[in-house]
Design an enzyme around this catalytic site. Structure first.
Site, mmCIF file in Angstrom:
data_model
loop_
_atom_site.group_PDB
_atom_site.id
_atom_site.type_symbol
_atom_site.label_atom_id
_atom_site.label_comp_id
_atom_site.label_asym_id
_atom_site.label_seq_id
_atom_site.Cartn_x
_atom_site.Cartn_y
_atom_site.Cartn_z
ATOM 1 N N TYR A 101 0.848 -1.196 0.000
ATOM 2 C CA TYR A 101 0.000 0.000 0.000
ATOM 3 C C TYR A 101 0.879 1.239 0.000
ATOM 4 C CZ TYR A 101 -2.921 3.757 1.813
ATOM 5 O OH TYR A 101 -3.566 4.954 1.965
ATOM 6 N N GLU A 189 -3.576 7.454 -3.808
ATOM 7 C CA GLU A 189 -3.462 6.160 -3.148
ATOM 8 C C GLU A 189 -3.286 5.056 -4.184
ATOM 9 O OE1 GLU A 189 -5.938 5.320 0.660
ATOM 10 O OE2 GLU A 189 -6.936 4.262 -0.967
#
Lengths: 378, 355
Positions: A101, A189
């Site tokens: 991530y 993101e």
């Protein structure tokens, strides 16, 4: 402003971040054709402005173009948390050996961008943050200096042990930071940032929220705006220079100033009513804005009474009163209206309302309680 | 006194020839503010109602000794205007402009921090020390000189609260709208610090709203450093998640920044939170009444304590802490010893003017 994954990937690609090939389809037929064109297994992904698409069944692996057709047929029209899917991204399927991530947001307290990385990618990062915060590594960047290569490397080595993979990831982090600052994003993101079995690091998903205040610098981003049917009133308000958010109550609220508008909604609730909306007519007192505000509120069939709470500063009460009188004569609303005007030119404003036979109130509490009482009998 | 702006404030208006700039320059002057200069590039050498206009802020500062700037330029020019003011030696910059990109503000904030320049805003209604000076767009007439410091993220909601205070004859030391954007130059903590140190301020009203954690940070600061009574209000109890409520900073994101969280944070440190804007005045009134009672009691103790013991005992019955001191028949000096301890608490170590 929220944008779709495929749009975010286009922005990522323009900053040199590797993303899988893909195209957008509005129908199952188009999805099949795109899958055939790609010539490999694909993933069909719902494009809606909300997270949790996978869990809702909005993301499907398709081995063949026919599977792409049937999956796209199921997904298009699907309701994901209240949003209807109108298009899907058809993208080549990627083999995954690891999921990480990477995200960047503004830390409002620290007044710095903060980069977050985690080896636990592909799942709900908020859950990771809540349950195992130690698995998220954070780095605040000095916005004046910008990110340094070593900082990106430091973060990359928290997630990857293989130097080649870490090098690729560090490069992506540097580009993602540039993207965040230069695109005027409030969030970027990549979840997941995947490593393929052949060792290539790719952004399998992409999320970008754009700062509305920065859009004037990016006229090309304006066309990325995709207004869902339930957001049409919000969009119309925005174009007219108003801020509007629809709610489910029955008291329509027109207020000047965001803080006062929120406090008015809260006061409606406090006295046992339910606000139908948030609406800030802003600092200027253009009567046309008031007319637009009335049009938007009257469109909501739940509205049983409308209240105006105006504290004149730059906003002049007589201008607002003129707008109300104009709107009333134009729309002839069947629901009662009650108006509180205080501040700049309040005497003139009240005279205009009296002339138009519109009910007045002295205080914020009075306008709210009157509106609730009127809604009850309406 | 008051904070950030006072009788020494000399204002340069950036964007003075614009619609808002010219209107509010007049309004500020009318209120009594020392508006000493205006700046509009290309309009240098002209004037507005006796206010000289310059091409640059540097020139305005050099010629007029302006020390405070107020910015009314469009959002696209606001960041440059802030840098220009800071580099020209302006100490307090009030940015009224709305719509400044947040990522620009990240750079501005950190630059001004290095320079030690105070920025209020952007998206701020300004700051007013009633009866002395007004730097902003708030209606001056609703304010009244007094002892309550008001700090808020909002414009009109602040007016509403000030209006209620003034109606109760409760005056204000300084009222500041810190602005509704996510990244602003001056936060609640900065204002609390100044109010705590300002002799004119006796109580503080803190008006927050959903989004971010500025209120939570303020609560933690109050617990550590603020000895003056504080009352709070939070707007946005009924706001839905993930929707920007007018202000760029008023958004509940990722489930954080909700009104109940903020109310809880305040109440946990003994800051009562008003349920309605009108109730803010009630709470302030109560806090002030309690404060005056305490002060009167202290005075009474001071007086009686120098008298023979029996009399003192009688008069301080209600005050248990003081009673102890009296019981021990403490000399006057010792009775005073409670004071320095308090003073120490009220002077936080983080007091440097530079943020």
């Amino acid at each position: 402003m929220k944008i779709h994954e495929y749009q975010a990937k286009e922005i990522f690609a323009s900053f040199g971040i590797p993303v899988p090939k893909g195209k957008i389809a509005f129908s199952a037929d188009e999805a099949r054709n795109l899958a055939a064109e790609i010539g490999k297994p694909v993933v069909v992904k719902a494009q809606v402005h909300i997270g949790g698409r996978g869990k809702a069944g909005g993301i499907k692996y398709c081995a063949t173009p026919d599977e792409a057709y049937s999956n796209a047929e199921n997904i298009i029209g699907m309701n994901i948390k209240g949003l209807i899917v109108r298009k899907v991204l058809v993208t080549e399927a990627t083999d995954i050996s690891h999921e990480a991530y990477v995200g960047i947001i503004v830390d409002r307290s620290a007044k710095k961008p903060v980069i977050m990385v985690s080896a636990e990618g592909g799942i709900d990062i908020e859950e990771v943050a809540a349950k195992t915060p130690e698995k998220i590594h954070k780095l605040h960047v000095d916005p004046i200096l910008g990110i340094k290569s070593y900082q990106a490397r430091q973060l990359a080595y928290k997630v990857y042990s293989d130097p080649e993979t870490a090098k690729q990831a560090a490069g992506i982090i540097l580009k993602l930071y540039r993207c965040f600052m230069e695109a005027d994003a409030s969030l970027v993101e990549i979840n997941p940032l995947v490593t393929t079995p052949s060792g290539k690091v790719v952004a399998l998903d992409a999320k970008v929220n754009l700062d509305d205040n920065g859009l004037y610098r990016h006229p090309d981003y304006e066309k990325l705006r995709d207004v869902a049917p339930q957001e049409e009133s919000e969009n119309e308000a925005r174009e007219a220079g108003l801020s509007f958010v629809g709610l489910s109550g029955n008291i329509g609220c027109v207020v000047n100033g965001a803080g006062l508008a929120m406090a008015t909604m809260d006061l409606v609730k406090h006295y046992g009513g339910e606000p139908a909306n948030f609406l800030d007519i802003g600092g200027s007192s253009n009567p046309d804005k008031v007319v637009t505000a009335m049009r938007i509120i009257l469109r909501d069939p739940n509205v049983k009474a409308i209240l105006f709470n105006i504290f004149g500063g730059i906003t002049r009460c007589d201008d607002v009163a003129n707008g109300i009188a104009k709107a009333v004569s134009e729309f002839r609303p069947s629901v009662p209206i009650v108006v509180r005007l205080t501040g700049t030119n309040e005497t003139e404003g009240r005279a205009i309302l009296a002339e138009a036979q519109i009910q007045g109130a002295e205080t914020m509490v009075e306008v709210v309680t009157k509106a609730i009482a009127l809604a009850g009998v309406a | 006194m008051g904070i950030f702006v006072d009788k020494k404030t000399r204002v340069v208006v950036q964007g003075i020839t614009g619609r808002d700039g010219s209107f509010h320059a007049r309004q500020m002057k009318e209120y009594g503010t020392a508006v000493v200069a205006g700046v509009t590039p290309g309009k240098g050498g002209t004037g507005l109602e006796g206010i000289p206009i310059f091409n640059t802020v540097a020139e305005a500062v050099e010629k007029t000794k302006a020390n405070t700037s107020v910015i009314y330029v469009p959002a696209s020019a606001a960041v440059d205007a802030i840098y220009e003011a800071a580099d020209a030696g302006i100490q307090v910059i009030v940015c009224i402009s709305e719509g400044v990109p947040a990522n620009d503000m990240l750079k501005v904030y950190n630059y001004l921090k290095i320079k030690g320049v105070r920025l209020i805003g952007p998206n701020s209604p300004g700051v007013i020390t009633p009866g002395v000076t007004k730097v902003g767009i708030m209606p001056g007439q609703i304010h009244k000189k007094g002892s309550v410091g008001v700090v808020s993220r909002s414009g009109t909601l602040t007016y509403e609260i000030v209006y209620n205070l003034t109606a109760r004859k409760i005056g204000q030391s300084t009222c500041i709208g810190i602005g509704g954007d996510p990244i602003i130059g001056t936060n609640f903590i900065d204002c609390l610090k100044e109010f705590q140190d300002d002799p004119q301020t006796e109580a503080i009203a803190l008006i927050g709203e959903i989004g971010g954690s500025d209120e939570e940070d303020a609560a933690a600061f109050i617990k550590k450093y603020v000895t003056k009574p504080v009352v709070g209000f939070i707007a946005g109890l009924t706001a839905p998640a993930d929707k920007r409520m007018g202000h760029a900073g008023a958004i509940i994101s990722g489930g954080t920044g909700t009104a109940p969280e903020k109310i809880k944070a305040f109440e946990a440190v003994g800051v009562p939170v008003a349920k309605t804007p009108a109730e803010v005045a009630d709470l302030v009134e109560k806090k002030l009444a309690a404060l005056y009672k305490k002060k009167a009691a202290k005075k009474a103790v001071k007086k009686t304590i120098t008298k023979p013991r029996p009399a003192a005992k009688k008069s301080v019955k209600a005050k248990s802490s003081v009673k102890k001191v009296v019981k021990k028949a403490a000399p006057v000096k010792k009775a005073k010893a409670t004071k320095p301890a308090k003073v120490k608490k009220s002077k936080p170590k983080v007091r440097s003017k530079k943020r």
